[in-house]
Design an enzyme around this catalytic site. Structure first.
Site: not given
Length: 678
Positions: A472, A469
């Site tokens: 991202h 994550e």
């Protein structure tokens, strides 16, 4: 005055969550939509000759308030929802759909876009401007601009209905997840579980009014450890069954008819727009281009993974029989015996590793990786409003102390948050009147909570999730394009996972783990032999894991690459699609589709294959880092300048080749997974 319509006076103009009330959202979005429509009317009424600036760029900048308000609302709907937010969503979502339809079906506006498109050679456009023009023109066409009035009206009906159904699907899964509790009263039924899992279960039970007992739920930090470590096979079966029947039990939270209707409406919409199927429609704007390419890609992986998966399944069966006399291995047994076998083979398990992965240390670790690669610094702030007390905020600076981004981190499960992990943003990056507006980025996870006696200690899979994550988040933070709709993660869907999945690779490297992995009590660094075991065990049961991912992608493509009217029995449909990838007995009354939020509520429809597709990209890209050094700044700068900062401003294959110097080699993934000779 509505707080959502004022310019925010908080640090970096961050969202003033402490001042927003749920009842602010509907009036705010209505006023924002009215303002956007007024600006669009100005574009249409402009008598000057159509140019890129007075049509395409003006439309790009027509509705910033709508984007901001809807971004805040839907992020709260996912991460901190309540009855009020869920009730508002039923009106809020259709309003936005109607607004989107009003734009995309506006014939006069499209005429102006088409004039710019038809005369694009007359304008001296940059590569990014060409991409925005193409995206704008195609967006109109793909949203029905070439349809007649009756067809446009039908398209509008379908879009509105789909937005409502997607929300309903998600609400049902959230309710079932929150409602299920497996209470344990006898301590012997906890055999196999670690102290911190047991303590967390006691804490959950107390919160739910059952002090002195232990409660297990369908939240990931509860269900995953139980299925992996609990010796009680009957209770594993009970929890697995509850998790595998979400949305499939009839009653008020049943999703069977909802997913059929969603798939059918998507198919009808695609047909209306001139496409053979929803998958054909979606894949037109993906690197893969068409369903045939996706199926060939998945079949190639299946062919390489199946021999390994068959062998691994037989090994698990034999091991379960030898250890506990299990005559027939079941789906609720695999995680348990896989963990035991892995421990026996590699002498490594999550409980052994958790003490080295205190959440705060892992966060510090990803920050150090970002500093070593890209020169970023993260300074925690205590003056930025948050939507829940668990959320931490940081200012992100470059090595010269220049502001890059605001970063929100939200790590623990709670009733108002959906399961899983995701990156999102509250404000995108763009250049507005010469000012580089920097983004506000968040990652949301569901990691084990700290207990009264222990901090939050992550399993290694959770460490990898955090790195994923954060990848991202870097894509969002380092965005540096002119237009917000081409910025950050606004890229082709099968390219968006490259920045996240490449970050996972660092979590397996000694040079990275040495930066942060230390025992939370003794402060001893993670031993080198333990790191070697992590790496050696990383491809353990990789054949089975690969087929599991491919089976999800296959179900997704099956729903969306043909007419779903043929699907009468969801269970039989899934079995037919995945039986060659599943070597364990089918369990009646279970379904993947009815809780498959990625494709029915999360934007991944006809796109779940992109996880594997991006794995090819990330495996190939990381080989470049390995060749030059995993913290090599030259390679990192190439990745930042050609991938992370460019967003969707150019075709992703062009960006990738600019970074790598060549197209990705699919064998890189198979090599890393141990499914191909190195």
């Amino acid at each position: 005055m509505n707080i959502l319509l004022n310019k925010f006076t908080t640090p970096f103009e961050t969202v003033p969550f402490n001042e927003i009330k749920p009842e602010d959202f509907l009036p705010a979005v209505k006023e924002a939509i009215a303002a956007a429509k007024s600006r669009i009317a100005d574009i249409k009424n402009n008598k000057e000759t159509e140019t890129f600036e007075n049509v395409v760029e003006a439309l790009e900048n027509a509705g910033p308030e709508v984007d901001l308000i809807s971004g805040i609302f839907f992020n709260l709907h996912s991460a901190e929802t309540n009855d009020k937010i869920q009730a508002i969503a039923k009106d809020f979502s259709p309003l936005l759909t109607e607004y989107g339809n009003d734009i995309s079906l506006d014939a006069d506006l499209f005429k102006k876009i088409k004039k710019v498109w038809d005369h694009k050679e007359n304008f001296n456009l940059s590569a990014e401007q060409k991409m925005l023009l193409e995206k704008s023109y195609k967006s109109f066409v793909r949203n029905g601009a070439l349809l007649n009035d009756a067809q446009k009206e039908r398209l509008r009906e379908i879009s509105t209905k789909l937005s409502t159904l997607g929300l309903k699907f998600g609400d049902h899964i959230l309710k079932e997840t929150n409602d299920f509790v497996m209470l344990i009263e006898d301590k012997k039924d906890l055999e196999g579980l670690s102290e911190d899992v047991i303590e967390a279960a006691a804490m959950t039970a107390k919160e739910k009014g059952h002090e002195g007992k232990w409660a297990f739920t369908l939240q990931y930090p509860s269900v995953i450890p139980f299925l992996t470590y609990a010796k009680n096979r009957e209770l594993r079966h009970k929890l697995w069954l509850a998790n595998s029947t979400k949305g499939f039990k009839d009653g008020e939270t049943d999703n069977k008819e909802i997913i059929k209707e969603i798939a059918t409406l998507r198919h009808q919409k695609a047909n209306l727009l001139g496409y053979e199927s929803h998958a054909h429609f979606i894949l037109e704007e993906r690197m893969a281009s068409n369903p045939k390419t996706v199926f060939e890609f998945l079949d190639n992986i299946v062919n390489h993974a199946t021999p390994a998966a068959v062998k691994e399944t037989e090994e698990l069966r034999a091991y379960a029989k030898k250890l506990d006399g299990i005559e027939e291995l079941q789906k609720w047994d695999t995680a348990y015996y896989a963990e035991k076998l892995k421990n026996e083979k590699f002498q490594v398990n999550d409980e052994m590793l958790r003490p080295y992965f205190k959440l705060e240390n892992v966060i510090d670790g990803v920050f150090k990786v970002a500093k070593n690669l890209y020169g970023l610094k993260f300074e925690q702030r205590f003056d930025i409003p948050v939507y829940h007390e668990d959320v931490k905020t940081y200012e992100v600076l470059d090595e010269n102390g220049k502001h890059i981004s605001v970063f929100y981190a939200d790590f623990h499960p709670r009733a108002g948050k959906r399961n899983g992990a995701w990156m999102t943003s509250f404000r995108g990056q763009k250049i507005d009147h010469g000012v580089n507006v920097r983004p506000h980025v968040a990652i949301v996870c569901n990691f084990t909570k700290p207990t009264p006696t222990k901090p939050s200690l992550l399993g290694f899979d959770e460490v990898v999730t955090l790195f994923h994550e954060f990848g991202h988040a870097l894509h969002g933070m380092l965005a540096n394009t002119r237009y917000e709709t081409l910025s950050g993660t606004n890229v082709y869907w099968d390219f968006v996972e490259l920045p996240s999945q490449i970050m996972e690779n660092w979590a397996y490297e000694k040079e990275c783990l040495d930066l942060f992995a230390e025992h939370y009590e003794t402060k001893e660094k993670i031993p080198a032999d333990l790191i070697k075991k992590i790496k050696d065990s990383s491809s353990f049961l990789e054949g089975r894991a690969t087929l599991r991912q491919v089976s999800f992608a296959t179900i997704d493509m099956a729903w969306h690459s043909a007419n779903p009217d043929q699907v009468k029995d969801i269970e039989a449909f899934e079995t037919k699609m995945t039986n060659k990838m599943d070597f364990l007995p089918a369990v009646k009354g279970t379904s993947i589709s009815t809780a498959f939020s990625h494709i029915f509520a999360g934007g991944y429809s006809a796109g779940y294959y992109s996880y594997k597709w991006a794995e090819v990209l990330d495996a190939d890209a990381f080989e470049f880092f390995k060749e030059k050094g995993i913290f090599n700044r030259d390679v990192a700068n190439k990745f930042k300048d050609n991938v992370l900062s460019k967003g969707g401003s150019e075709h992703p294959m062009n960006l990738y080749v600019a970074f790598r110097g060549k197209q990705p080699n699919p064998d890189a993934l198979l090599r890393r997974a141990g499914l191909l000779a190195k």
